[in-house]
Design an enzyme around this catalytic site. Structure first.
Site, short mmCIF file in Angstrom:
data_model
loop_
_atom_site.label_atom_id
_atom_site.label_comp_id
_atom_site.label_asym_id
_atom_site.label_seq_id
_atom_site.Cartn_x
_atom_site.Cartn_y
_atom_site.Cartn_z
N HIS A 194 -3.81 -3.51 -9.78
CA HIS A 194 -4.49 -3.42 -8.53
C HIS A 194 -5.10 -4.67 -8.62
CE1 HIS A 194 -3.76 0.49 -9.47
NE2 HIS A 194 -4.60 0.95 -8.45
N SER A 252 0.61 -1.33 -5.60
CA SER A 252 -1.21 -1.37 -4.65
C SER A 252 -0.80 -2.89 -5.50
CB SER A 252 -1.61 -0.39 -6.49
OG SER A 252 -1.61 0.75 -5.85
#
Length: 361
Positions: free
Chosen positions: A300, A235
């Site tokens: 993230h 991610s």
């Protein structure tokens, strides 16, 4: 040929003479190159054209003075837009589609359309997706994805674990594991749909830099802000690419001609928000292997920060040299300072804070 218009061998001719030359020999040129040459003449404020700019253009190169000229004003194009051309082959339509997906200026889209040869192909995104994810997880581990409830989850040599942070490869190799098939699937879809067109336009070197910088920033962000959690998933790199692309669309909204751009941005943001929300929920969900918690979601955020800083600078102008951009050096310096800070944090902060880390796997 231009030497006829430059008897003094200055290396320049006037724009008026240059225009007459184009009118006389324009039928021999590719129509898109002719438009770029005319745009160069229109945008040149000095009233003269450099011979080397002409040579560079005809050999599919763009000098820095040429880039600066077409970025200054006018950019008038003499014929229909690339999108209106008919009779294109499937590969030509694909290249045109990629140009409209990623580039905000018509002159750059036509330049890319004429120059792209698919050599080399977008090998980085294809390799990192197929080889890294599927070859390792499918062949070596005999399964395509490891759920966080699987017995081999923590014993894997690839994931980042706070107790094993001295093993430097884990700050990169954690991308080869995913916390569930839905985690893997969404990352692969976003990576291929966004990463391949970006690599086709900007090249493997730039896109791989954004991706790897997002990956490293993600694991380092976890080691600084969520010190007791492991990390898995790509991610960090995926969010760096997607956030850079979305930010580039917003910054060049009027010039971007990709279809349904508002709807597609909304869908991308919903998918990213869903995956991020799932990561936050999983992080605070009771662990299947106490006292070790579930993977962190901070990777993230690290990827997003890289995307909207370094990534935006890299994607903002097609073919513009990064060393000529002041913001590039500012954001690169900030990134390097963050990396150095995180390294020293990992060396000293864990012992100084006397944290209770989960046991090694």
């Amino acid at each position: 040929l231009l030497s006829q218009f430059d008897p003094d061998n200055t290396g320049y001719i006037s724009t008026e003479k240059f225009r007459s030359l184009l009118q006389r020999h324009g039928s021999e040129l590719d129509p898109h190159k002719l438009e770029v040459l005319l745009a160069l003449a229109d945008s040149n404020s000095e009233g003269r054209i450099c011979y080397q700019d002409f040579v560079n253009l005809m050999s599919n190169k763009r000098s820095n003075s040429f880039r600066q000229a077409i970025l200054q004003g006018n950019r008038r194009l003499c014929s229909k837009a690339l999108l209106e051309e008919t009779g294109l082959s499937l590969s030509q339509r694909l290249i045109r589609h990629v140009a409209y997906e990623t580039l905000p200026r018509e002159i750059d889209r036509k330049w890319y359309y004429d120059s792209y040869t698919c050599c080399p192909p977008p090998w980085f995104m294809i390799t990192i997706t197929i080889v890294a994810f599927f070859l390792y997880n499918g062949v070596v581990l005999d399964r395509f994805v490891l759920q966080v409830s699987h017995p081999l989850y923590l014993k894997n040599a690839l994931l980042y674990h706070p107790q094993l942070r001295a093993q430097a490869w884990r700050y990169l190799t954690y991308i080869f594991m995913h916390a569930g098939i839905e985690h893997l699937g969404l990352n692969v879809v976003l990576q291929l749909l966004v990463g391949i067109p970006l690599e086709m336009v900007h090249g493997a070197a730039r896109i791989s830099f954004v991706y790897v910088a997002g990956v490293v920033a993600g694991s380092l962000a976890v080691s600084v802000a969520d010190m007791t959690a492991p990390v898995v998933g790509s991610s960090g790199g995926v969010y760096a690419l997607v956030s850079a692309h979305l930010a580039n669309i917003v910054m060049n909204w009027s010039g971007m001609k990709c279809q349904f751009k508002l709807l597609r941005m909304a869908v991308a943001l919903i998918c990213m928000s869903f995956e991020f929300g799932r990561a936050v929920w999983l992080r605070f969900h009771p662990s299947a292997y106490p006292p070790c918690p579930h993977p962190s979601f901070m990777a993230h955020l690290g990827g997003v920060m890289v995307g909207i800083t370094l990534g935006v600078i890299i994607l903002r102008n097609y073919e513009q040299r990064l060393q000529d951009q002041t913001l590039w050096w500012i954001f690169l310096s900030i990134y390097v300072i963050f990396v150095l800070f995180a390294i020293f944090w990992n060396i000293f902060a864990y012992s100084l804070l006397d944290l209770k880390l989960p046991p090694p796997p």
